[in-house]
Write a protein that holds these residues in place. Structure first.
Motif, PDB file in Angstrom:
ATOM      1  N   ALA B 121     -22.964  -5.483  15.095  1.00  0.00           N
ATOM      2  CA  ALA B 121     -22.214  -6.175  13.703  1.00  0.00           C
ATOM      3  C   ALA B 121     -21.399  -5.010  13.141  1.00  0.00           C
ATOM      4  CB  ALA B 121     -23.134  -6.785  12.724  1.00  0.00           C
ATOM      5  N   ARG B 122     -21.848  -3.940  13.044  1.00  0.00           N
ATOM      6  CA  ARG B 122     -21.094  -2.675  12.434  1.00  0.00           C
ATOM      7  C   ARG B 122     -19.969  -2.500  13.271  1.00  0.00           C
ATOM      8  NH1 ARG B 122     -25.785   1.946  12.238  1.00  0.00           N
ATOM      9  NH2 ARG B 122     -27.296   0.582  11.985  1.00  0.00           N
ATOM     10  N   MET B 129     -12.298  -4.938   9.978  1.00  0.00           N
ATOM     11  CA  MET B 129     -11.836  -4.554   8.621  1.00  0.00           C
ATOM     12  C   MET B 129     -11.345  -3.132   8.259  1.00  0.00           C
ATOM     13  SD  MET B 129     -13.088  -7.067   7.257  1.00  0.00           S
ATOM     14  CE  MET B 129     -12.946  -6.834   5.482  1.00  0.00           C
ATOM     15  N   VAL B 130     -11.572  -2.344   9.081  1.00  0.00           N
ATOM     16  CA  VAL B 130     -11.083  -0.821   9.112  1.00  0.00           C
ATOM     17  C   VAL B 130      -9.910  -0.645  10.098  1.00  0.00           C
ATOM     18  CG1 VAL B 130     -11.357   1.509   8.990  1.00  0.00           C
ATOM     19  CG2 VAL B 130     -13.340   0.078   8.359  1.00  0.00           C
ATOM     20  N   GLY B 131     -10.354  -1.146  11.374  1.00  0.00           N
ATOM     21  CA  GLY B 131      -9.307  -0.999  12.575  1.00  0.00           C
ATOM     22  C   GLY B 131      -8.144  -1.949  12.299  1.00  0.00           C
ATOM     23  N   GLY B 132      -8.366  -3.003  11.607  1.00  0.00           N
ATOM     24  CA  GLY B 132      -7.296  -4.314  11.733  1.00  0.00           C
ATOM     25  C   GLY B 132      -7.253  -4.879  13.045  1.00  0.00           C
ATOM     26  N   THR B 134      -7.638  -7.873  15.604  1.00  0.00           N
ATOM     27  CA  THR B 134      -7.952  -9.453  15.192  1.00  0.00           C
ATOM     28  C   THR B 134      -9.444  -9.709  16.087  1.00  0.00           C
ATOM     29  OG1 THR B 134      -6.842 -10.183  17.270  1.00  0.00           O
ATOM     30  CG2 THR B 134      -5.572  -9.800  15.339  1.00  0.00           C
ATOM     31  N   VAL B 135     -10.011 -10.927  15.603  1.00  0.00           N
ATOM     32  CA  VAL B 135     -11.244 -11.289  16.286  1.00  0.00           C
ATOM     33  C   VAL B 135     -11.039 -11.663  17.764  1.00  0.00           C
ATOM     34  CG1 VAL B 135     -12.814 -13.017  16.371  1.00  0.00           C
ATOM     35  CG2 VAL B 135     -12.059 -12.119  13.941  1.00  0.00           C
ATOM     36  N   PRO B 136     -10.210 -12.257  18.214  1.00  0.00           N
ATOM     37  CA  PRO B 136      -9.853 -12.373  19.733  1.00  0.00           C
ATOM     38  C   PRO B 136      -9.713 -11.020  20.333  1.00  0.00           C
ATOM     39  CG  PRO B 136      -8.238 -13.777  18.466  1.00  0.00           C
ATOM     40  CD  PRO B 136      -9.068 -13.059  17.492  1.00  0.00           C
ATOM     41  N   GLU B 137      -9.110  -9.846  19.703  1.00  0.00           N
ATOM     42  CA  GLU B 137      -9.101  -8.678  20.390  1.00  0.00           C
ATOM     43  C   GLU B 137     -10.313  -7.988  20.476  1.00  0.00           C
ATOM     44  OE1 GLU B 137      -4.768  -7.129  19.105  1.00  0.00           O
ATOM     45  OE2 GLU B 137      -6.053  -6.955  17.767  1.00  0.00           O
ATOM     46  N   ILE B 138     -11.094  -8.179  19.330  1.00  0.00           N
ATOM     47  CA  ILE B 138     -12.478  -7.544  19.465  1.00  0.00           C
ATOM     48  C   ILE B 138     -13.397  -8.472  20.310  1.00  0.00           C
ATOM     49  CG2 ILE B 138     -14.629  -6.786  18.164  1.00  0.00           C
ATOM     50  CD1 ILE B 138     -12.477  -7.012  15.519  1.00  0.00           C
ATOM     51  N   ALA B 139     -13.558  -9.510  20.539  1.00  0.00           N
ATOM     52  CA  ALA B 139     -13.951 -10.251  21.339  1.00  0.00           C
ATOM     53  C   ALA B 139     -13.705  -9.970  22.766  1.00  0.00           C
ATOM     54  CB  ALA B 139     -13.687 -11.837  21.464  1.00  0.00           C
ATOM     55  N   ARG B 140     -12.554  -9.767  23.165  1.00  0.00           N
ATOM     56  CA  ARG B 140     -11.937  -9.334  24.544  1.00  0.00           C
ATOM     57  C   ARG B 140     -12.570  -8.278  24.995  1.00  0.00           C
ATOM     58  NH1 ARG B 140      -7.201 -11.503  23.657  1.00  0.00           N
ATOM     59  NH2 ARG B 140      -6.090  -9.574  23.240  1.00  0.00           N
ATOM     60  N   ALA B 141     -12.737  -7.010  23.729  1.00  0.00           N
ATOM     61  CA  ALA B 141     -13.138  -5.697  24.097  1.00  0.00           C
ATOM     62  C   ALA B 141     -14.519  -5.467  24.443  1.00  0.00           C
ATOM     63  CB  ALA B 141     -12.736  -4.856  22.843  1.00  0.00           C
ATOM     64  N   PHE B 142     -15.143  -6.464  23.817  1.00  0.00           N
ATOM     65  CA  PHE B 142     -16.894  -6.580  24.139  1.00  0.00           C
ATOM     66  C   PHE B 142     -17.298  -7.571  25.033  1.00  0.00           C
ATOM     67  CE2 PHE B 142     -16.104  -3.639  20.805  1.00  0.00           C
ATOM     68  CZ  PHE B 142     -16.752  -2.424  21.054  1.00  0.00           C
ATOM     69  N   ILE B 153     -18.878 -11.551  12.884  1.00  0.00           N
ATOM     70  CA  ILE B 153     -18.309 -10.824  11.704  1.00  0.00           C
ATOM     71  C   ILE B 153     -18.578 -11.585  10.430  1.00  0.00           C
ATOM     72  CG2 ILE B 153     -16.083 -10.199  10.818  1.00  0.00           C
ATOM     73  CD1 ILE B 153     -15.140  -9.659  13.668  1.00  0.00           C
ATOM     74  N   THR B 154     -18.539 -12.940  10.441  1.00  0.00           N
ATOM     75  CA  THR B 154     -18.961 -13.738   9.587  1.00  0.00           C
ATOM     76  C   THR B 154     -20.272 -13.356   8.945  1.00  0.00           C
ATOM     77  OG1 THR B 154     -17.341 -15.295  10.067  1.00  0.00           O
ATOM     78  CG2 THR B 154     -18.952 -16.049   8.564  1.00  0.00           C
ATOM     79  N   ARG B 155     -21.155 -13.336   9.703  1.00  0.00           N
ATOM     80  CA  ARG B 155     -22.517 -13.271   9.378  1.00  0.00           C
ATOM     81  C   ARG B 155     -22.858 -11.877   8.735  1.00  0.00           C
ATOM     82  NH1 ARG B 155     -24.948 -14.599  14.289  1.00  0.00           N
ATOM     83  NH2 ARG B 155     -25.257 -16.905  14.455  1.00  0.00           N
ATOM     84  N   ALA B 156     -22.215 -10.811   9.317  1.00  0.00           N
ATOM     85  CA  ALA B 156     -22.248  -9.550   8.846  1.00  0.00           C
ATOM     86  C   ALA B 156     -21.499  -9.298   7.138  1.00  0.00           C
ATOM     87  CB  ALA B 156     -21.431  -8.645   9.504  1.00  0.00           C
TER      88      ALA B 156
END
Lengths: 107, 411
Positions: B121-122, B129-132, B134-142, B153-156
């Protein structure tokens, strides 16, 4: 902000039983510093009774934690400005009780 | 058009965290801050082509985002009168002095990397929030489904709000532990880019290493006196410098001893070495270095050598000995054994590696290291078995390709 602070014990690896004097001293401090709202130790999970009266008649059974390894051994309610303050106290509480502590905010 | 796209991209890189951080302080809500910042950037993309790029893009974005946030709060207040009083209290806060902006970004970083949040979650929250990103970009990354990442992200954010995780820079006594929590998040992002774990992705993910370096630079600007921040930045730069040499044209991972050192990025190496020298000076002055600084120093030794034989292995071993005292993890012990092999030979190193079996049996570098040592000792059959095990456990396509070739070369 109020937090429910649960003391979690483990039946297969219980915390030590000589903690009461230290817990009392810790409670005194919680009161003196304005964090204390409520505290109470709980009887064994075998002493718990569950009532389910959602159906046609009330059904009685043992508590859900009789079989589980981990269970609630006691609770505090603390008034703290934020989670960091609560976690700092909880870290001390864990040492004082020799048990794990869960910190959970009230709504 | 290209200039305009550049202007928006640059504004996004430079201003996103600032805008989110300032709004979070003003409105006391990450959700509102994130949404309003995103809307402000969308508005910029729509308006800047016609109106031109404003002279101060950061101020324009902050003002626009502030208006969006207030609009949203007004909409919600119509639904919930009781809410209004609480929210209006934020409106009445006097504007903060300009100098507080950097502290806002630090507050944001420490909140997103709070130890009460799960590590994954971190990572997600920091990148959003810091890197800017998008959610799809982060989802793809991991390699996580978009909906699952959105939920994470919503839960966090919900936990931060419900449990009242504070929006502030930790006190001096808590600072070292909290900084190390932030650095662990950035190191995890970097490592995923350095050696992607999944078979369904590029073996090296420059987008992730670049983002991790960018955020670490930001933290270095905000905490210039922290030795471990400098150490982690140096470690990342010295690792990133070798990126293009680390994968062959055939898509195979190239080990350190076979890399074309002429392809290493000399500018990144020079910057990394400068940071390491700065920390060495501090160590001489009596400030004990942390793990990242020692790892950076090890990488500085590697990047100072013309080739594998020219490497100062006794210096590397001394640094590993120092590291083992700080961090007795078996992974450090494994890496130390690789240095031992260069100094005392593969037989001694193998004995040290074999002692780690019960703790590292599921860790592919353990088997890859054993396979290489056994190969050097001419024990082909055992080496082959170790390569098989390493290939079975490795997820990175370039690493699998390299290990497979090495295994098939055994006689």
């Amino acid at each position: 902000m109020q937090y429910l602070v649960s003391v979690i014990d483990d039946k297969s690896n219980p915390g030590s039983t000589d903690r009461q004097p230290a817990i009392s001293a810790f409670n005194e401090r919680l009161i003196a510093e304005g964090y204390w709202v409520f505290a109470g130790g709980l009887a064994d999970t075998a002493a718990a009774t569950v009532i389910d009266n959602r159906g046609e008649q009330a059904v009685f059974s043992d508590g859900p934690f009789v079989e589980s390894k981990e269970y609630l051994a006691g609770v505090w309610v603390w008034e703290a400005p934020d989670l960091d303050a609560a976690l700092k106290l909880a870290a001390e509480a864990s040492k004082v009780c020799d048990r794990k502590i869960e910190v959970r905010p009230f709504l | 058009m290209i200039d305009l796209r550049e202007a928006v991209t640059r504004a996004h890189h430079e201003e996103w965290a600032r805008v989110v951080a300032a709004l979070t302080r003003r409105f006391g809500d990450l959700d509102i801050a994130e949404e309003a910042a995103a809307e402000a950037f969308t508005t910029a993309v729509e308006r800047w082509p016609a109106d031109g790029v404003p002279p101060n893009p950061g101020a324009w974005l902050t003002t626009t985002a502030n208006r969006r946030a207030i609009d949203r709060i007004r909409r919600e207040n119509k639904r919930d009168d009781k809410h209004r009083e609480a929210q209006m209290a934020y409106h009445d806060d006097p504007p903060e002095p300009v100098g507080a902006i950097d502290d806002d970004r630090l507050r944001l970083i420490f909140t997103c990397c709070h130890p009460a949040l799960a590590m994954e979650a971190r990572v997600a929250l920091t990148l959003r929030m810091v890197g800017g990103l998008t959610v799809p970009e982060i989802a793809r990354a991991f390699l996580v489904a978009e909906s699952a990442m959105g939920q994470r992200i919503t839960r966090a954010k919900a936990k931060i709000k419900a449990a009242r995780i504070p929006y502030r820079v930790p006190s001096a006594e808590d600072l070292p532990a909290r900084v190390s929590s932030v650095l662990a998040v950035l190191f995890l992002v970097f490592n995923e880019g350095y050696l992607a774990t999944g078979p369904g992705t590029d073996p090296l993910r420059h987008d992730l290493t670049a983002e991790a370096i960018r955020l670490t630079r930001l933290i270095r600007t905000l905490l210039p006196d922290d030795g471990e921040v400098a150490g982690l930045l140096a470690l990342m730069l010295l690792t990133e410098a070798r990126r293009t040499a680390r994968v062959s044209a055939a898509g195979e991972l190239v080990p350190l001893d076979e890399q074309d050192r002429g392809a290493w990025d000399t500018a990144l190496i020079a910057e990394g070495h400068r940071l390491v020298r700065e920390r060495l000076a501090a160590a001489v002055a009596g400030v004990a270095p942390g793990s990242y600084q020692i790892l950076a120093a090890i990488n500085a030794v590697h990047t100072s050598a013309r080739d594998m034989r020219d490497t100062d292995w006794s210096q590397i071993l001394a640094l590993y000995d120092q590291l083992v005292r700080l961090d007795p993890s078996p992974i450090i012990a494994l890496n130390r054994a690789i240095a031992v092999a260069e100094l005392d030979g593969p037989q001694v190193a193998l004995a040290a590696v074999d002692r780690l079996e019960h703790r590292l049996a599921g860790y592919h570098p353990y088997h890859a290291t054993r396979a290489d040592l056994l190969r050097r000792l001419g024990r082909s059959q055992q080496s082959r078995a170790a390569y098989d095990k390493a290939i079975e456990l490795a997820g990175n396509t370039a690493e699998t390709a390299y290990l497979t070739r090495r295994r098939d070369q055994l006689r």
